[in-house]
Design a protein around this motif. Structure first.
Motif, PDB file in Angstrom:
ATOM      1  N   ILE A  60       3.740  -5.530  -6.440  1.00  0.00           N
ATOM      2  CA  ILE A  60       4.942  -5.557  -5.608  1.00  0.00           C
ATOM      3  C   ILE A  60       5.871  -4.454  -6.080  1.00  0.00           C
ATOM      4  O   ILE A  60       6.250  -4.415  -7.258  1.00  0.00           O
TER       5      ILE A  60
ATOM      6  N   ASP B  21       4.534  -5.913  -0.997  1.00  0.00           N
ATOM      7  CA  ASP B  21       3.471  -6.587  -1.745  1.00  0.00           C
ATOM      8  C   ASP B  21       2.169  -6.035  -1.189  1.00  0.00           C
ATOM      9  O   ASP B  21       1.695  -6.472  -0.145  1.00  0.00           O
TER      10      ASP B  21
ATOM     11  N   SER C 200       0.878 -13.383 -10.728  1.00  0.00           N
ATOM     12  CA  SER C 200       2.215 -12.864 -10.433  1.00  0.00           C
ATOM     13  C   SER C 200       2.872 -12.319 -11.689  1.00  0.00           C
ATOM     14  O   SER C 200       3.619 -11.341 -11.643  1.00  0.00           O
TER      15      SER C 200
ATOM     16  N   GLY D  28      -0.148  -3.812   3.247  1.00  0.00           N
ATOM     17  CA  GLY D  28       0.575  -4.838   2.523  1.00  0.00           C
ATOM     18  C   GLY D  28       1.553  -5.592   3.397  1.00  0.00           C
ATOM     19  O   GLY D  28       1.623  -5.387   4.609  1.00  0.00           O
TER      20      GLY D  28
ATOM     21  N   ARG E 113       1.550  -8.934 -12.328  1.00  0.00           N
ATOM     22  CA  ARG E 113       2.148  -7.981 -11.379  1.00  0.00           C
ATOM     23  C   ARG E 113       3.543  -7.574 -11.825  1.00  0.00           C
ATOM     24  O   ARG E 113       3.904  -6.406 -11.818  1.00  0.00           O
TER      25      ARG E 113
ATOM     26  N   VAL F  39       8.249  -7.510   1.670  1.00  0.00           N
ATOM     27  CA  VAL F  39       8.956  -8.604   1.006  1.00  0.00           C
ATOM     28  C   VAL F  39      10.453  -8.526   1.306  1.00  0.00           C
ATOM     29  O   VAL F  39      11.112  -9.545   1.520  1.00  0.00           O
TER      30      VAL F  39
END
Length: 304
Positions: free
Chosen positions: A67, A55, A3, A40, A6, A43
């Motif tokens: 994201i 995402d 994360s 995806g 990302r 979010v």
């Protein structure tokens, strides 16, 4: 750790876009369209900006999984999406430097399909029907290129292929591509007289105010290659009455919103194969299908 990578990717990309926007440059090069399939999970949504934060999985040839917020090509459909929905879509960009990713601009999501709904009880303000095999086609009325009213029910007993276009569409991969595909299909069907007599093609415009019979006749004649000599016996170009446009576009899942100027429309695609029984045999919601594929499906439907 994933994360964090990302988030760092998002920050770096945002900074690069900001820098590009602030940099002075000469006249912009003409942009062409580039499209990538994308999957995806939503979010967040922002109705004020018409954006969804997605995402998404890696996009081969463009970017890794991350994201990011994306604008919708049809912003007024944002009420149909909510956090947790899984979607499939096409990421459309303006490519100013060919296939150089650094030259891609104005990303937006088009041809968005919800593949898994987070809230099954959710009911959007406008209900778009997703065509499925076996659905009965309503008897919609259309005004064709000859100024004659035709009804879809009159073609029962034939295999009918329908696609949606508008004559002023400027995007080569959208309406012009559908019309070129149908032109190729029409020629292939003509090579088999028995199959030709068992089939019919209809291109339906969702711009009935501009696409009058005269406009459709000129447009259709150009795509068949017969111009003013075209008799339109096998391929109709038609438009519904303005008041019936919402019903037909909603049934065939064609989303339409105003474009960047008064003559343009942003829209999704929809091509439908109807069997001899007047029911949906197959539905093609994108521009990925090829004339040869549809021809094979037509042959299979004609034998049923």
């Amino acid at each position: 750790m994933t994360s964090h990578r990302r988030l760092l990717s998002v920050v770096l990309l945002s900074l690069s876009l900001f820098a590009a926007g602030c940099r002075k440059s000469g006249p912009a090069a003409p942009a062409t369209q580039k499209s990538f399939p994308l999957k995806g999970r939503i979010v967040a949504t922002d109705p004020a900006t018409g954006e969804v934060t997605l995402d998404h999985e890696a996009i081969p040839g463009y970017m890794e999984a991350m994201i990011m917020p994306y604008k919708l090509a049809q912003p007024d459909t944002i009420s149909e999406f909510h956090p947790g929905d899984r979607i499939a879509a096409h990421l459309v960009l303006d490519a100013t430097r060919g296939d150089d990713p650094s030259g891609y601009r104005h990303p937006r999501l088009d041809q968005v399909v919800v593949t898994a709904q987070a809230r099954p009880d959710y009911k959007p303000a406008v209900q778009y029907h997703v065509p499925a095999a076996g659905d009965t086609i309503p008897d919609f009325a259309l005004l064709n290129q000859s100024g004659k009213t035709i009804h879809l029910a009159q073609f029962k007993g034939k295999v009918v292929a329908i696609t949606f276009i508008y004559t002023r569409c400027p995007l080569a991969d959208y309406c012009p591509r559908m019309s070129r595909n149908f032109a190729d299909l029409d020629q292939s069907l003509a090579a088999d007289p028995a199959l030709y007599g068992d089939t019919h093609l209809i291109s339906i415009s969702f711009d009935p105010t501009y696409d009058t019979p005269a406009v459709l006749r000129s447009y259709g004649g150009a795509y068949t290659g017969k111009y003013t000599k075209e008799q339109f016996q096998h391929w109709d170009f038609a438009a519904p009455p303005v008041k019936e446009l919402p019903a037909i576009t909603q049934f065939f899942n064609v989303g339409i919103t105003p474009g960047d100027n008064p003559t343009s429309l942003q829209h999704s695609l929809s091509t439908i194969l109807i069997g001899k029984d007047g029911k949906v045999a197959a539905w093609y919601p994108t521009n990925d299908w090829k004339p040869a594929d549809l021809l094979n499906d037509i042959k299979a439907a004609a034998k049923l």
